[in-house]
Design a protein around this motif. Structure first.
Motif, PDB file in Angstrom:
ATOM      1  N   ALA A 173      13.877 -16.915  25.791  1.00  0.00           N
ATOM      2  CA  ALA A 173      14.974 -16.074  26.306  1.00  0.00           C
ATOM      3  C   ALA A 173      14.431 -15.045  27.305  1.00  0.00           C
ATOM      4  CB  ALA A 173      15.706 -15.391  25.154  1.00  0.00           C
ATOM      5  N   ARG A 174      13.258 -14.465  27.015  1.00  0.00           N
ATOM      6  CA  ARG A 174      12.644 -13.508  27.955  1.00  0.00           C
ATOM      7  C   ARG A 174      12.327 -14.166  29.301  1.00  0.00           C
ATOM      8  NH1 ARG A 174       9.788 -12.131  23.372  1.00  0.00           N
ATOM      9  NH2 ARG A 174       7.849 -13.092  24.115  1.00  0.00           N
ATOM     10  N   HIS A 175      12.122 -15.471  29.271  1.00  0.00           N
ATOM     11  CA  HIS A 175      11.815 -16.214  30.499  1.00  0.00           C
ATOM     12  C   HIS A 175      13.064 -16.847  31.118  1.00  0.00           C
ATOM     13  CE1 HIS A 175       7.472 -15.716  30.543  1.00  0.00           C
ATOM     14  NE2 HIS A 175       7.497 -15.847  29.233  1.00  0.00           N
ATOM     15  N   GLY A 176      14.249 -16.478  30.621  1.00  0.00           N
ATOM     16  CA  GLY A 176      15.494 -16.912  31.259  1.00  0.00           C
ATOM     17  C   GLY A 176      16.185 -18.121  30.659  1.00  0.00           C
ATOM     18  N   TRP A 177      15.670 -18.658  29.552  1.00  0.00           N
ATOM     19  CA  TRP A 177      16.272 -19.827  28.914  1.00  0.00           C
ATOM     20  C   TRP A 177      17.492 -19.412  28.106  1.00  0.00           C
ATOM     21  CZ3 TRP A 177      14.098 -24.816  29.247  1.00  0.00           C
ATOM     22  CH2 TRP A 177      12.857 -24.884  29.878  1.00  0.00           C
ATOM     23  N   LYS A 178      18.474 -20.317  28.037  1.00  0.00           N
ATOM     24  CA  LYS A 178      19.694 -20.076  27.251  1.00  0.00           C
ATOM     25  C   LYS A 178      20.052 -21.325  26.464  1.00  0.00           C
ATOM     26  CE  LYS A 178      21.633 -16.732  30.400  1.00  0.00           C
ATOM     27  NZ  LYS A 178      21.184 -16.645  31.710  1.00  0.00           N
ATOM     28  N   PRO A 179      20.511 -21.174  25.215  1.00  0.00           N
ATOM     29  CA  PRO A 179      20.974 -22.343  24.455  1.00  0.00           C
ATOM     30  C   PRO A 179      22.117 -23.031  25.205  1.00  0.00           C
ATOM     31  CG  PRO A 179      20.806 -20.420  23.033  1.00  0.00           C
ATOM     32  CD  PRO A 179      20.623 -19.933  24.449  1.00  0.00           C
ATOM     33  N   ASP A 180      22.138 -24.372  25.170  1.00  0.00           N
ATOM     34  CA  ASP A 180      23.205 -25.097  25.866  1.00  0.00           C
ATOM     35  C   ASP A 180      24.200 -25.753  24.915  1.00  0.00           C
ATOM     36  OD1 ASP A 180      21.996 -27.455  24.955  1.00  0.00           O
ATOM     37  OD2 ASP A 180      21.555 -28.235  26.953  1.00  0.00           O
ATOM     38  N   GLY A 181      24.089 -25.473  23.604  1.00  0.00           N
ATOM     39  CA  GLY A 181      25.047 -25.993  22.634  1.00  0.00           C
ATOM     40  C   GLY A 181      24.639 -27.294  21.978  1.00  0.00           C
ATOM     41  N   HIS A 182      23.606 -27.950  22.474  1.00  0.00           N
ATOM     42  CA  HIS A 182      23.149 -29.215  21.890  1.00  0.00           C
ATOM     43  C   HIS A 182      22.170 -28.927  20.748  1.00  0.00           C
ATOM     44  CE1 HIS A 182      20.614 -32.859  21.590  1.00  0.00           C
ATOM     45  NE2 HIS A 182      21.730 -33.487  21.894  1.00  0.00           N
ATOM     46  N   HIS A 183      22.342 -29.629  19.634  1.00  0.00           N
ATOM     47  CA  HIS A 183      21.449 -29.506  18.469  1.00  0.00           C
ATOM     48  C   HIS A 183      21.084 -30.893  17.970  1.00  0.00           C
ATOM     49  CE1 HIS A 183      23.803 -25.765  18.443  1.00  0.00           C
ATOM     50  NE2 HIS A 183      22.743 -25.214  17.891  1.00  0.00           N
ATOM     51  N   ARG A 184      19.954 -30.982  17.290  1.00  0.00           N
ATOM     52  CA  ARG A 184      19.617 -32.199  16.555  1.00  0.00           C
ATOM     53  C   ARG A 184      18.857 -31.781  15.297  1.00  0.00           C
ATOM     54  NH1 ARG A 184      14.390 -34.339  16.904  1.00  0.00           N
ATOM     55  NH2 ARG A 184      13.111 -33.272  18.443  1.00  0.00           N
ATOM     56  N   PRO A 185      18.913 -32.618  14.260  1.00  0.00           N
ATOM     57  CA  PRO A 185      18.256 -32.254  12.994  1.00  0.00           C
ATOM     58  C   PRO A 185      16.751 -32.074  13.159  1.00  0.00           C
ATOM     59  CG  PRO A 185      19.732 -34.124  12.698  1.00  0.00           C
ATOM     60  CD  PRO A 185      19.628 -33.887  14.177  1.00  0.00           C
ATOM     61  N   GLY A 186      16.233 -31.083  12.425  1.00  0.00           N
ATOM     62  CA  GLY A 186      14.798 -30.810  12.422  1.00  0.00           C
ATOM     63  C   GLY A 186      14.307 -30.656  10.996  1.00  0.00           C
ATOM     64  N   PRO A 187      13.056 -30.262  10.824  1.00  0.00           N
ATOM     65  CA  PRO A 187      12.489 -30.109   9.484  1.00  0.00           C
ATOM     66  C   PRO A 187      13.112 -28.936   8.721  1.00  0.00           C
ATOM     67  CG  PRO A 187      10.921 -29.416  11.158  1.00  0.00           C
ATOM     68  CD  PRO A 187      12.107 -29.969  11.875  1.00  0.00           C
ATOM     69  N   GLY A 188      12.987 -28.992   7.409  1.00  0.00           N
ATOM     70  CA  GLY A 188      13.452 -27.894   6.562  1.00  0.00           C
ATOM     71  C   GLY A 188      14.960 -27.692   6.611  1.00  0.00           C
TER      72      GLY A 188
END
Length: 181
Positions: A151-166
């Motif tokens: 986020a400090r480098h200008g990235w923003k979530p785009d709404g896409h998710h996929r399952p991960g660990p835990g």
């Protein structure tokens, strides 16, 4: 990017080669253990020798790939960070305008010294060199440190998710480059 680059902090960025894969896998294992443990993933899942072997094979494929770039960050001969990047994985992302930051890892214990930012800058240069206007990456939703870094480098979530660990998702983030002046 096939040449050696020296940053102002005595950190060198260079292309990875097959001889680096064991050190890369070790550093990746240390870094991922730190953030997955903090996010509640059990030690058993993190220390499996099968998982280590799988990571090593993945790194070897990435280092030998013709469409992926892996960079090593070294300081005084020690591997202190790694960056992997290339074309996007997901079918909904346009490969003609987007590049993917697969992984940035910095050795735990030296976080906050600018190594991740140097690696990030190399990714942005990779996008510019390839005339790509956008970057994508996935960050584990419980890895708030990584999400804050991006986020400090200008990235923003785009709404896409996929399952991960835990039982936690990976969150896709996007970076749109400003046109160079």
């Amino acid at each position: 990017m096939r040449h050696l680059i020296m940053t102002t902090s005595q950190t060198f960025l260079r292309p990875a080669n097959p001889d680096d894969v064991d050190r890369i896998t070790d550093l990746h294992t240390l870094a991922r253990t730190a953030y997955y443990q903090a996010g509640g993933v059990s030690d058993v899942e993190l220390t499996s020798s099968d998982a280590y072997s799988s990571r090593r094979e993945s790194w070897m494929r990435a280092v030998q790939s013709s469409d992926r770039t892996v960079l090593c960050a070294e300081r005084e001969g020690e591997l202190v960070g790694i960056l992997a990047m290339g074309p996007p994985y997901e079918a909904d992302v346009d490969v003609t305008t987007v590049g993917q930051l697969y992984q940035i890892h910095v050795r735990p214990g030296i976080w906050g010294q600018g190594i991740g930012s140097y690696l990030h800058a190399a990714f942005v240069q990779f996008l510019r060199d390839a005339s790509l206007a956008t970057g994508v990456l996935e960050a584990w939703e419980r890895n708030s440190r990584a999400q804050a870094f991006y986020a400090r480098h200008g990235w923003k979530p785009d709404g896409h998710h996929r399952p991960g660990p835990g039982n936690a998702n990976y969150v896709r983030m996007r970076l749109t480059l400003d046109p160079e002046v």
